[in-house]
Design a protein around this motif. Structure first.
Motif, PDB file in Angstrom:
ATOM      1  N   SER A   1       0.817  -1.223   0.000  1.00 14.92           N
ATOM      2  CA  SER A   1       0.000   0.000   0.000  1.00 14.92           C
ATOM      3  C   SER A   1       0.849   1.271   0.000  1.00 14.92           C
ATOM      4  N   MET A   2       2.167   1.129   0.126  1.00 15.66           N
ATOM      5  CA  MET A   2       3.031   2.310   0.203  1.00 15.66           C
ATOM      6  C   MET A   2       2.817   3.246  -0.977  1.00 15.66           C
ATOM      7  N   GLN A   3       2.922   2.723  -2.181  1.00 14.08           N
ATOM      8  CA  GLN A   3       2.783   3.546  -3.378  1.00 14.08           C
ATOM      9  C   GLN A   3       1.326   3.802  -3.746  1.00 14.08           C
ATOM     10  N   THR A   4       0.537   2.741  -3.706  1.00 10.53           N
ATOM     11  CA  THR A   4      -0.837   2.834  -4.202  1.00 10.53           C
ATOM     12  C   THR A   4      -1.736   3.689  -3.318  1.00 10.53           C
ATOM     13  N   VAL A   5      -1.530   3.624  -1.997  1.00 13.76           N
ATOM     14  CA  VAL A   5      -2.417   4.340  -1.064  1.00 13.76           C
ATOM     15  C   VAL A   5      -1.778   5.615  -0.539  1.00 13.76           C
ATOM     16  N   TYR A   6      -0.481   5.546  -0.196  1.00 16.78           N
ATOM     17  CA  TYR A   6       0.159   6.668   0.490  1.00 16.78           C
ATOM     18  C   TYR A   6       1.187   7.411  -0.359  1.00 16.78           C
ATOM     19  N   SER A   7       1.386   6.974  -1.599  1.00 16.98           N
ATOM     20  CA  SER A   7       2.312   7.650  -2.534  1.00 16.98           C
ATOM     21  C   SER A   7       3.718   7.784  -1.976  1.00 16.98           C
ATOM     22  N   VAL A   8       4.176   6.758  -1.274  1.00 16.90           N
ATOM     23  CA  VAL A   8       5.540   6.731  -0.737  1.00 16.90           C
ATOM     24  C   VAL A   8       6.356   5.734  -1.539  1.00 16.90           C
ATOM     25  N   GLU A   9       7.426   6.191  -2.157  1.00 14.89           N
ATOM     26  CA  GLU A   9       8.266   5.319  -2.986  1.00 14.89           C
ATOM     27  C   GLU A   9       9.114   4.410  -2.098  1.00 14.89           C
ATOM     28  N   PRO A  10       9.017   3.075  -2.269  1.00 16.79           N
ATOM     29  CA  PRO A  10       9.833   2.170  -1.442  1.00 16.79           C
ATOM     30  C   PRO A  10      11.330   2.358  -1.698  1.00 16.79           C
ATOM     31  N   ARG A  11      12.098   2.311  -0.618  1.00 13.48           N
ATOM     32  CA  ARG A  11      13.553   2.416  -0.702  1.00 13.48           C
ATOM     33  C   ARG A  11      14.170   1.058  -0.379  1.00 13.48           C
ATOM     34  N   LEU A  12      15.490   1.005  -0.460  1.00 15.01           N
ATOM     35  CA  LEU A  12      16.175  -0.257  -0.189  1.00 15.01           C
ATOM     36  C   LEU A  12      15.854  -0.796   1.194  1.00 15.01           C
ATOM     37  N   GLU A  13      15.753   0.112   2.190  1.00 15.68           N
ATOM     38  CA  GLU A  13      15.482  -0.356   3.543  1.00 15.68           C
ATOM     39  C   GLU A  13      14.113  -1.013   3.670  1.00 15.68           C
ATOM     40  N   HIS A  14      13.160  -0.574   2.849  1.00 13.83           N
ATOM     41  CA  HIS A  14      11.832  -1.192   2.899  1.00 13.83           C
ATOM     42  C   HIS A  14      11.860  -2.585   2.258  1.00 13.83           C
ATOM     43  N   TYR A  15      12.598  -2.707   1.161  1.00 10.41           N
ATOM     44  CA  TYR A  15      12.754  -4.028   0.546  1.00 10.41           C
ATOM     45  C   TYR A  15      13.482  -4.972   1.501  1.00 10.41           C
ATOM     46  N   ALA A  16      14.468  -4.440   2.239  1.00  7.49           N
ATOM     47  CA  ALA A  16      15.200  -5.272   3.201  1.00  7.49           C
ATOM     48  C   ALA A  16      14.267  -5.759   4.308  1.00  7.49           C
ATOM     49  N   CYS A  17      13.338  -4.889   4.740  1.00  9.56           N
ATOM     50  CA  CYS A  17      12.377  -5.288   5.771  1.00  9.56           C
ATOM     51  C   CYS A  17      11.482  -6.424   5.288  1.00  9.56           C
ATOM     52  N   VAL A  18      11.076  -6.359   4.024  1.00 11.90           N
ATOM     53  CA  VAL A  18      10.214  -7.426   3.474  1.00 11.90           C
ATOM     54  C   VAL A  18      10.993  -8.734   3.368  1.00 11.90           C
ATOM     55  N   VAL A  19      12.267  -8.658   2.953  1.00  5.09           N
ATOM     56  CA  VAL A  19      13.102  -9.866   2.892  1.00  5.09           C
ATOM     57  C   VAL A  19      13.248 -10.463   4.289  1.00  5.09           C
ATOM     58  N   ASP A  20      13.469  -9.594   5.277  1.00  5.37           N
ATOM     59  CA  ASP A  20      13.579 -10.058   6.664  1.00  5.37           C
ATOM     60  C   ASP A  20      12.260 -10.667   7.131  1.00  5.37           C
ATOM     61  N   LEU A  21      11.150 -10.037   6.745  1.00  5.13           N
ATOM     62  CA  LEU A  21       9.810 -10.519   7.098  1.00  5.13           C
ATOM     63  C   LEU A  21       9.591 -11.930   6.578  1.00  5.13           C
ATOM     64  N   LEU A  22       9.899 -12.147   5.295  1.00  5.34           N
ATOM     65  CA  LEU A  22       9.712 -13.470   4.693  1.00  5.34           C
ATOM     66  C   LEU A  22      10.731 -14.465   5.232  1.00  5.34           C
ATOM     67  N   GLY A  23      11.967 -13.997   5.447  1.00  4.82           N
ATOM     68  CA  GLY A  23      13.022 -14.878   5.934  1.00  4.82           C
ATOM     69  C   GLY A  23      12.741 -15.411   7.324  1.00  4.82           C
ATOM     70  N   ARG A  24      12.260 -14.547   8.212  1.00 10.82           N
ATOM     71  CA  ARG A  24      11.942 -14.986   9.580  1.00 10.82           C
ATOM     72  C   ARG A  24      10.805 -16.002   9.600  1.00 10.82           C
TER      73      ARG A  24
END
Length: 613
Positions: free
Chosen positions: A427-450
């Motif tokens: 929802s970052m881009q679609t709802v809140y118009s916030v462009e994901p950065r590397l740190e956000h992608y890292a959080c998702v990788v950590d989320l799936l990895g855990r």
């Protein structure tokens, strides 16, 4: 002939009112016009306008010089409506601003936030002067338009108008803000031609300019040739040395200062904090708190020292600073409360952090306050509270930014809120118009990895629209260590060895995975590579605070004054643990040492020493 012996042709015209004489008169009219009963009273603006214009109304033909002190008086007085009314009065009398009056009007409008009117007046004047250009240069600089400032100065120079000590400081500040070193040096050259380099204001601005563009040597040269130095000159140079990590030089300058102000102390404390010298920052703050100290901390000083409490986990020290904040009436300052939230969170007290957040008035809870609280919950793995706080922020009408989502996604990751985390990321881009950065992608990788979804995490990385950085591959490698997935771990480690060749942690994590899998040759090769490249493993560090003093421990540390007692207690505890049937897992410790040495290596971790202490 008039009475008094003066002819009408020689009568002295009334002098325009002086700015310093207007304030008490205006204030008395404003106070007297405030409604004290239900009977309607004249507007304060009407009464005040009449007072301001009274000397002009007595003149048959008002002059430009009559209006100048009025505009000068209203500058920075938060009376835009009055200024506009006086401007209209002048226009109705057929007067158009000349360069002198225009400079006063530009200064007034800009100081009251109406830059558009200031620019309009500037553009309408046909024969500008240096005074007029100084006013618009100052206006653009103070309103945050450094490029416009530089452009206006170039036009001023093209017209052959000479800059002075009111011109160069603002132009240099703008050059520093946009890191335009070439233009700033040209301005420096102009100041030399006009004999302005030794001027205290120009010299200080030059020091600040060279500090901000990273040319400290030139800043020091300017400082050395100044015959008269202001406190701000010293402060600017000290800030530069602190920024470059030259602590000793900054300390030397601070010690030589003939006089110090609050900025001097704050620059030093902030510099210590930013260079990781928490002990020195807190020590200098304590000096300011002494009764004999002439300079006491203000809110900026407090915000500078609180991170030092966070770095050293000095909770009690932070609480004492919080008490001081309350004593001097800053308990409702949102910026200070935000800093306190971050400090308490870093020191492990979420309850205190929440109290500080609740202390901020609802209408003053800005994005920084919400981000501070979300990040506080995230750092403690409280994902549910992160989500709840985020929802409250949205209901309060505050729009999230990139920092908000970093805290939110991190909280979801550490709490196992997989679906929530993925929903918020999508929802970052679609709802809140916030462009994901590397740190956000890292959080998702950590989320799936855990969650053990390593294949999905790998597929996600392959779809990232930018080159994955160390944070992303590091999150994947850490997840592989938990899931014992050696294949994906080798792929992540291969990327990290290129991106972070000096980071020993990546080698150690892969080596441990090899060891657990019984692949001792591969583990030996990695450790041999570390040794060959001269890469040293950073020892683990833990600390605790007792009676207001922080105690630090490294892995295998014996430097603490009570080290002997700590290790004796540790050995006694280990014996009790073994007697209870618990045996250390030494499967990933290198096999070329004895079992006793393996167990010893596992039991001298820094956090174990802290617990024993």
């Amino acid at each position: 002939m008039l009475r008094g012996g003066l002819s009408s042709s020689t009568a002295v015209l009334p002098k325009p009112p002086q700015p310093e004489t207007l304030l008490p008169v205006i204030q008395s009219h404003i106070d007297s016009s405030q409604p004290k009963c239900t009977i309607p009273k004249p507007s304060p603006y009407t009464s005040t306008l009449q007072t301001l214009l009274q000397p002009i109304s007595n003149q048959n033909a008002p002059r430009h010089s009559s209006y100048a002190p009025l505009f000068q008086f209203l500058t920075a007085r938060n009376c835009l409506k009055l200024g506009q009314q006086i401007h209209s009065h002048m226009t109705l009398h057929g007067l158009q601003p000349n360069a002198f009056l225009g400079a006063k009007m530009v200064a007034m409008y800009a100081s009251l936030g109406d830059l558009e009117s200031a620019v309009t007046i500037f553009n309408e004047i046909e024969s500008p002067t240096s005074l007029l250009y100084n006013s618009i240069i100052r206006a653009y600089t103070n309103c945050g338009y450094p490029l416009k400032t530089v452009d206006i100065y170039c036009k001023m120079h093209y017209l052959g108008l000479k800059g002075d000590n009111f011109t160069f400081p603002f132009v240099l500040k703008s050059c520093a803000n946009v890191l335009n070193g070439w233009m700033g040096k040209c301005v420096h050259g102009q100041s030399l031609r006009f004999g302005m380099e030794l001027d205290i204001y120009v010299g200080t601005s030059l020091i600040d300019f060279y500090v901000k563009i990273g040319e400290l040597r030139d800043a020091k040269k300017v400082f050395d040739i100044m015959t008269l130095r202001a406190v701000s000159s010293w402060n600017a140079l000290i800030a530069g040395y602190m920024k470059e990590g030259e602590i000793g030089v900054a300390e030397g300058l601070f010690g030589r200062m003939p006089r110090r102000n609050i900025v001097s102390w704050t620059v030093m404390i902030s510099g210590y904090t930013q260079n990781g010298l928490a002990k020195e920052a807190l020590s200098l703050f304590d000096e300011m708190m002494k009764e004999e100290s002439e300079v006491k901390p203000n809110w900026v000083t407090i915000m500078s020292v609180l991170p030092a409490c966070a770095y050293s986990a000095a909770l009690e020290r932070g609480r004492r600073i919080n008490e001081y904040v309350n004593r001097i009436g800053l308990e409702s300052n949102p910026s200070v409360q935000n800093a306190l939230i971050a400090m308490y969170a870093a020191c492990g007290s979420l309850v205190d952090a929440r109290c500080c957040f609740n202390r901020i008035r609802e209408n003053e809870k800005n994005l920084c306050a919400w981000n501070a609280m979300i990040s506080a919950y995230a750092s403690h793995g409280r994902g549910v509270e992160c989500v709840s706080t985020f929802d409250n922020m949205i209901r309060a009408g505050v729009h999230p930014d990139a920092i908000t989502f970093t805290g939110l996604l991190s909280g979801c990751s550490h709490s196992g809120l997989i679906e929530f985390g993925l929903k918020y990321f999508n929802s970052m881009q679609t709802v809140y118009s916030v462009e994901p950065r590397l740190e956000h992608y890292a959080c998702v990788v950590d989320l799936l990895g855990r969650a053990g979804r390593l294949v999905e995490a790998m597929e996600f990385i392959n779809k990232i629209p930018m080159k994955p950085g160390p944070s992303i591959w590091g999150a994947l490698l850490a997840a592989c260590q938990k899931s014992k997935n050696l294949e994906i771990a080798e792929m992540a480690a291969k990327e990290l060895f290129v991106l972070e060749p000096e980071n020993s942690g990546n080698y150690v994590m892969l080596s441990n995975l090899y060891a657990e899998a019984g692949m001792w040759k591969e583990a030996d090769k990695l450790r041999a590579h570390l040794k060959c490249q001269g890469i040293k493993k950073n020892p683990g560090c833990s600390w605790t605070e007792i009676n207001g003093k922080a105690h630090f421990f490294l892995g295998g540390d014996t430097s603490h004054p009570q080290a002997k007692e700590i290790y004796n207690l540790l050995e006694a505890l280990l014996e009790k643990i073994k007697a209870a049937g618990c045996v250390p897992n030494t499967s990933f410790v290198l096999p070329d040492i004895s079992e006793e040495e393996k167990q010893h290596n596992l039991t001298v971790k820094s956090w174990q020493l802290v617990l024993d202490y």
